[in-house]
Design a protein around this motif. Structure first.
Motif, PDB file in Angstrom:
ATOM      1  N   ASP A  61       0.827  -1.211   0.000  1.00 34.64           N
ATOM      2  CA  ASP A  61       0.000   0.000   0.000  1.00 34.64           C
ATOM      3  C   ASP A  61       0.859   1.259   0.000  1.00 34.64           C
ATOM      4  O   ASP A  61       0.552   2.239  -0.684  1.00 34.64           O
ATOM      5  CB  ASP A  61      -0.930   0.011   1.211  1.00 34.64           C
ATOM      6  N   ALA A  62       1.941   1.229   0.789  1.00 35.71           N
ATOM      7  CA  ALA A  62       2.838   2.386   0.847  1.00 35.71           C
ATOM      8  C   ALA A  62       3.500   2.625  -0.505  1.00 35.71           C
ATOM      9  O   ALA A  62       3.629   3.785  -0.964  1.00 35.71           O
ATOM     10  CB  ALA A  62       3.898   2.177   1.926  1.00 35.71           C
ATOM     11  N   ASP A  63       3.915   1.551  -1.170  1.00 31.54           N
ATOM     12  CA  ASP A  63       4.552   1.680  -2.488  1.00 31.54           C
ATOM     13  C   ASP A  63       3.569   2.217  -3.526  1.00 31.54           C
ATOM     14  O   ASP A  63       3.914   3.083  -4.348  1.00 31.54           O
ATOM     15  CB  ASP A  63       5.093   0.324  -2.948  1.00 31.54           C
ATOM     16  N   ILE A  64       2.336   1.707  -3.485  1.00 33.98           N
ATOM     17  CA  ILE A  64       1.327   2.165  -4.444  1.00 33.98           C
ATOM     18  C   ILE A  64       0.970   3.624  -4.193  1.00 33.98           C
ATOM     19  O   ILE A  64       0.812   4.413  -5.134  1.00 33.98           O
ATOM     20  CB  ILE A  64       0.071   1.272  -4.366  1.00 33.98           C
ATOM     21  N   ASP A 102     -13.785  -1.053  -3.870  1.00 29.77           N
ATOM     22  CA  ASP A 102     -13.393  -0.284  -2.687  1.00 29.77           C
ATOM     23  C   ASP A 102     -12.201   0.606  -3.037  1.00 29.77           C
ATOM     24  O   ASP A 102     -11.169   0.103  -3.484  1.00 29.77           O
ATOM     25  CB  ASP A 102     -13.008  -1.235  -1.548  1.00 29.77           C
ATOM     26  N   MET A 103     -12.352   1.935  -2.855  1.00 37.02           N
ATOM     27  CA  MET A 103     -11.257   2.854  -3.115  1.00 37.02           C
ATOM     28  C   MET A 103     -10.309   2.806  -1.913  1.00 37.02           C
ATOM     29  O   MET A 103     -10.491   3.502  -0.933  1.00 37.02           O
ATOM     30  CB  MET A 103     -11.765   4.281  -3.347  1.00 37.02           C
ATOM     31  N   ARG A 104      -9.287   1.986  -2.043  1.00 34.77           N
ATOM     32  CA  ARG A 104      -8.373   1.754  -0.924  1.00 34.77           C
ATOM     33  C   ARG A 104      -7.369   2.888  -0.744  1.00 34.77           C
ATOM     34  O   ARG A 104      -6.950   3.181   0.388  1.00 34.77           O
ATOM     35  CB  ARG A 104      -7.616   0.441  -1.128  1.00 34.77           C
ATOM     36  N   ILE A 105      -6.941   3.476  -1.849  1.00 33.01           N
ATOM     37  CA  ILE A 105      -5.904   4.501  -1.773  1.00 33.01           C
ATOM     38  C   ILE A 105      -6.302   5.689  -2.641  1.00 33.01           C
ATOM     39  O   ILE A 105      -6.759   5.499  -3.777  1.00 33.01           O
ATOM     40  CB  ILE A 105      -4.544   3.948  -2.239  1.00 33.01           C
ATOM     41  N   GLU A 106      -6.123   6.889  -2.117  1.00 37.35           N
ATOM     42  CA  GLU A 106      -6.428   8.109  -2.869  1.00 37.35           C
ATOM     43  C   GLU A 106      -5.403   9.189  -2.511  1.00 37.35           C
ATOM     44  O   GLU A 106      -5.101   9.402  -1.340  1.00 37.35           O
ATOM     45  CB  GLU A 106      -7.832   8.615  -2.539  1.00 37.35           C
ATOM     46  N   GLU A 107      -4.875   9.835  -3.529  1.00 33.85           N
ATOM     47  CA  GLU A 107      -3.990  10.984  -3.350  1.00 33.85           C
ATOM     48  C   GLU A 107      -4.663  12.204  -3.981  1.00 33.85           C
ATOM     49  O   GLU A 107      -5.260  12.094  -5.067  1.00 33.85           O
ATOM     50  CB  GLU A 107      -2.635  10.733  -4.013  1.00 33.85           C
ATOM     51  N   VAL A 108      -4.585  13.345  -3.311  1.00 30.99           N
ATOM     52  CA  VAL A 108      -5.252  14.551  -3.812  1.00 30.99           C
ATOM     53  C   VAL A 108      -4.284  15.730  -3.844  1.00 30.99           C
ATOM     54  O   VAL A 108      -3.344  15.808  -3.044  1.00 30.99           O
ATOM     55  CB  VAL A 108      -6.490  14.916  -2.953  1.00 30.99           C
ATOM     56  N   ALA A 109      -4.549  16.653  -4.758  1.00 33.02           N
ATOM     57  CA  ALA A 109      -3.759  17.877  -4.859  1.00 33.02           C
ATOM     58  C   ALA A 109      -4.189  18.857  -3.766  1.00 33.02           C
ATOM     59  O   ALA A 109      -5.244  18.684  -3.134  1.00 33.02           O
ATOM     60  CB  ALA A 109      -3.942  18.497  -6.246  1.00 33.02           C
ATOM     61  N   ASP A 110      -3.392  19.871  -3.561  1.00 30.72           N
ATOM     62  CA  ASP A 110      -3.727  20.902  -2.570  1.00 30.72           C
ATOM     63  C   ASP A 110      -5.070  21.548  -2.902  1.00 30.72           C
ATOM     64  O   ASP A 110      -5.342  21.901  -4.057  1.00 30.72           O
ATOM     65  CB  ASP A 110      -2.638  21.982  -2.551  1.00 30.72           C
ATOM     66  N   GLY A 111      -5.912  21.683  -1.881  1.00 32.60           N
ATOM     67  CA  GLY A 111      -7.207  22.328  -2.062  1.00 32.60           C
ATOM     68  C   GLY A 111      -8.294  21.421  -2.588  1.00 32.60           C
ATOM     69  O   GLY A 111      -9.438  21.861  -2.773  1.00 32.60           O
ATOM     70  N   ILE A 112      -7.970  20.144  -2.820  1.00 27.05           N
ATOM     71  CA  ILE A 112      -8.952  19.174  -3.342  1.00 27.05           C
ATOM     72  C   ILE A 112      -9.385  18.245  -2.213  1.00 27.05           C
ATOM     73  O   ILE A 112      -8.555  17.703  -1.479  1.00 27.05           O
ATOM     74  CB  ILE A 112      -8.357  18.350  -4.506  1.00 27.05           C
ATOM     75  N   ASN A 113     -10.687  18.062  -2.082  1.00 30.56           N
ATOM     76  CA  ASN A 113     -11.222  17.206  -1.024  1.00 30.56           C
ATOM     77  C   ASN A 113     -11.047  15.723  -1.359  1.00 30.56           C
ATOM     78  O   ASN A 113     -11.164  15.316  -2.517  1.00 30.56           O
ATOM     79  CB  ASN A 113     -12.710  17.483  -0.801  1.00 30.56           C
ATOM     80  N   ASN A 114     -10.805  14.918  -0.336  1.00 31.90           N
ATOM     81  CA  ASN A 114     -10.809  13.470  -0.511  1.00 31.90           C
ATOM     82  C   ASN A 114     -12.243  12.969  -0.682  1.00 31.90           C
ATOM     83  O   ASN A 114     -13.161  13.476  -0.046  1.00 31.90           O
ATOM     84  CB  ASN A 114     -10.195  12.777   0.711  1.00 31.90           C
ATOM     85  N   VAL A 115     -12.408  11.968  -1.538  1.00 37.15           N
ATOM     86  CA  VAL A 115     -13.738  11.389  -1.760  1.00 37.15           C
ATOM     87  C   VAL A 115     -13.739   9.875  -1.557  1.00 37.15           C
ATOM     88  O   VAL A 115     -14.729   9.209  -1.852  1.00 37.15           O
ATOM     89  CB  VAL A 115     -14.259  11.721  -3.177  1.00 37.15           C
ATOM     90  N   ASP A 116     -12.631   9.334  -1.052  1.00 36.64           N
ATOM     91  CA  ASP A 116     -12.522   7.872  -0.943  1.00 36.64           C
ATOM     92  C   ASP A 116     -13.594   7.252  -0.053  1.00 36.64           C
ATOM     93  O   ASP A 116     -14.022   6.118  -0.285  1.00 36.64           O
ATOM     94  CB  ASP A 116     -11.126   7.463  -0.460  1.00 36.64           C
ATOM     95  N   ASP A 117     -14.056   8.006   0.958  1.00 38.12           N
ATOM     96  CA  ASP A 117     -15.111   7.474   1.832  1.00 38.12           C
ATOM     97  C   ASP A 117     -16.422   7.245   1.085  1.00 38.12           C
ATOM     98  O   ASP A 117     -17.264   6.456   1.525  1.00 38.12           O
ATOM     99  CB  ASP A 117     -15.362   8.419   3.007  1.00 38.12           C
ATOM    100  N   ILE A 204       0.884  -1.118 -14.807  1.00 38.52           N
ATOM    101  CA  ILE A 204       1.688  -2.347 -14.820  1.00 38.52           C
ATOM    102  C   ILE A 204       2.364  -2.548 -13.476  1.00 38.52           C
ATOM    103  O   ILE A 204       2.370  -3.651 -12.914  1.00 38.52           O
ATOM    104  CB  ILE A 204       2.730  -2.300 -15.954  1.00 38.52           C
ATOM    105  N   GLN A 205       2.926  -1.483 -12.938  1.00 31.30           N
ATOM    106  CA  GLN A 205       3.628  -1.573 -11.656  1.00 31.30           C
ATOM    107  C   GLN A 205       2.668  -1.914 -10.520  1.00 31.30           C
ATOM    108  O   GLN A 205       2.972  -2.750  -9.667  1.00 31.30           O
ATOM    109  CB  GLN A 205       4.341  -0.242 -11.367  1.00 31.30           C
ATOM    110  N   VAL A 206       1.507  -1.257 -10.497  1.00 26.28           N
ATOM    111  CA  VAL A 206       0.537  -1.507  -9.423  1.00 26.28           C
ATOM    112  C   VAL A 206      -0.016  -2.932  -9.513  1.00 26.28           C
ATOM    113  O   VAL A 206      -0.136  -3.635  -8.492  1.00 26.28           O
ATOM    114  CB  VAL A 206      -0.601  -0.481  -9.491  1.00 26.28           C
ATOM    115  N   ALA A 207      -0.367  -3.360 -10.714  1.00 29.10           N
ATOM    116  CA  ALA A 207      -0.898  -4.726 -10.884  1.00 29.10           C
ATOM    117  C   ALA A 207       0.108  -5.774 -10.453  1.00 29.10           C
ATOM    118  O   ALA A 207      -0.253  -6.789  -9.848  1.00 29.10           O
ATOM    119  CB  ALA A 207      -1.304  -4.936 -12.340  1.00 29.10           C
ATOM    120  N   THR A 208       1.374  -5.536 -10.737  1.00 33.86           N
ATOM    121  CA  THR A 208       2.432  -6.473 -10.322  1.00 33.86           C
ATOM    122  C   THR A 208       2.502  -6.570  -8.810  1.00 33.86           C
ATOM    123  O   THR A 208       2.598  -7.666  -8.241  1.00 33.86           O
ATOM    124  CB  THR A 208       3.790  -6.017 -10.875  1.00 33.86           C
TER     125      THR A 208
END
Length: 212
Positions: A61-64, A102-117, A204-208
Motif C-alpha cells: 500500500d505504501a509503495d502504491i 473499494d477505493m483503498r488509496i487516494e492521493e489529492v492535490a492541494d485544495g482538493i477534497n478526498n472522496v474515498d469514503d 503495470i507496476q501496481v498490478a504487479t
C-alpha cells in the motif's frame, strides 16, 4: 504415491509399537499430547504467516501510494486513486464474479477534497460504466460521455467536481484486480497523450504489486 503409502505405514507401525510398549491408556495420553503439540505449532505458523501477510500488504500500500502521488504531480491532476474488487472480505479467492469495489488509496492535490469514503464497498452492479471499463480495459475523457452509459456514475463524478477522468483496468492474468484512476476537477483538462503513457506504466507496476 508409493512413498507416501510407505511413510503412512511406517507411522502406523510406530504407533502400534508404542501401544505395545506403554499400554493403551498411556499410548492414548501420548497421542493426545502429540496432537495438542501439533495444533499449537500449526496455530503458531498460521499466526506468523498472517503477520507476514499484513506486513507485506502495508508495504505494498505504501509503495502504491507513492506511485499515485508521483502520478498526481507529474500530470498536474487533482486526484489519483486505486479501486480494488472483492466479494466481501476477500478478493480473488472465491472464483465468483466480483460484487464490490473499494477505493483503498487516494492521493489529492492541494485544495482538493478526498472522496474515498464515498467509494467504500460500493456495489459494482449499480454502475454499468465500471463494467464497460473492464470490458474495454480503459477509459479517458470528459465525464459528459459517461452520462450516455451510466447516469448514476456521471452524477457521482459530477458531485465530486470531476471534469475529466482516466481509468485503467488492472488484471492478474485473466483475473481483474481493480482499477487506477486520475481525476481532473473544475475546468481542468488532461493531456491525453501524457496521461495515456503514464497511466499504462503505473498500471503495470501496481498490478504487479497487487498480484504478488
Amino acid at each position: 504415491m508409493e512413498q507416501k503409502i510407505e511413510k503412512g505405514i511406517g507411522w502406523l507401525e510406530k504407533l502400534l509399537k508404542m501401544e505395545e510398549k506403554y499400554g493403551f491408556f498411556r499410548f492414548l495420553r501420548v497421542l493426545l499430547l502429540l496432537l495438542l503439540t501439533g495444533f499449537v505449532i500449526l496455530e503458531s505458523i498460521q499466526a506468523e504467516q498472517h503477520d507476514e501477510s499484513v506486513a507485506k500488504r502495508i508495504q505494498v500500500d505504501a509503495d502504491i501510494r507513492l506511485m499515485l502521488r508521483k502520478l498526481l504531480y507529474a500530470l498536474d491532476a487533482d486526484r489519483t486513486w486505486l479501486i480494488e474488487l472483492h466479494n466481501g472480505s476477500k478478493n480473488l479467492s472465491s472464483g465468483l464474479p466480483f460484487l464490490y469495489g473499494d477505493m483503498r488509496i487516494e492521493e489529492v492535490a492541494d485544495g482538493i477534497n478526498n472522496v474515498d469514503d464515498e467509494y467504500t464497498d460500493f456495489q459494482l452492479s449499480k454502475y454499468p460504466f465500471i463494467g464497460k471499463v473492464f470490458d474495454d480495459g480503459f477509459y479517458w475523457g470528459a465525464i459528459e460521455t459517461i452520462k450516455e452509459i451510466d447516469e448514476r456514475m456521471y452524477f457521482k463524478f459530477k458531485s465530486n467536481n470531476v471534469n475529466e477522468v482516466a481509468i485503467l483496468a488492472l488484471y492478474a492474468g485473466e483475473k481483474p484486480l481493480g482499477a487506477i484512476g486520475i481525476s481532473f476537477c473544475g475546468q481542468k483538462q488532461m493531456d491525453a497523450s501524457a496521461v495515456g503513457k503514464a497511466i499504462r506504466k503505473c498500471g503495470i507496476q501496481v498490478a504487479t504489486l497487487l498480484s504478488n
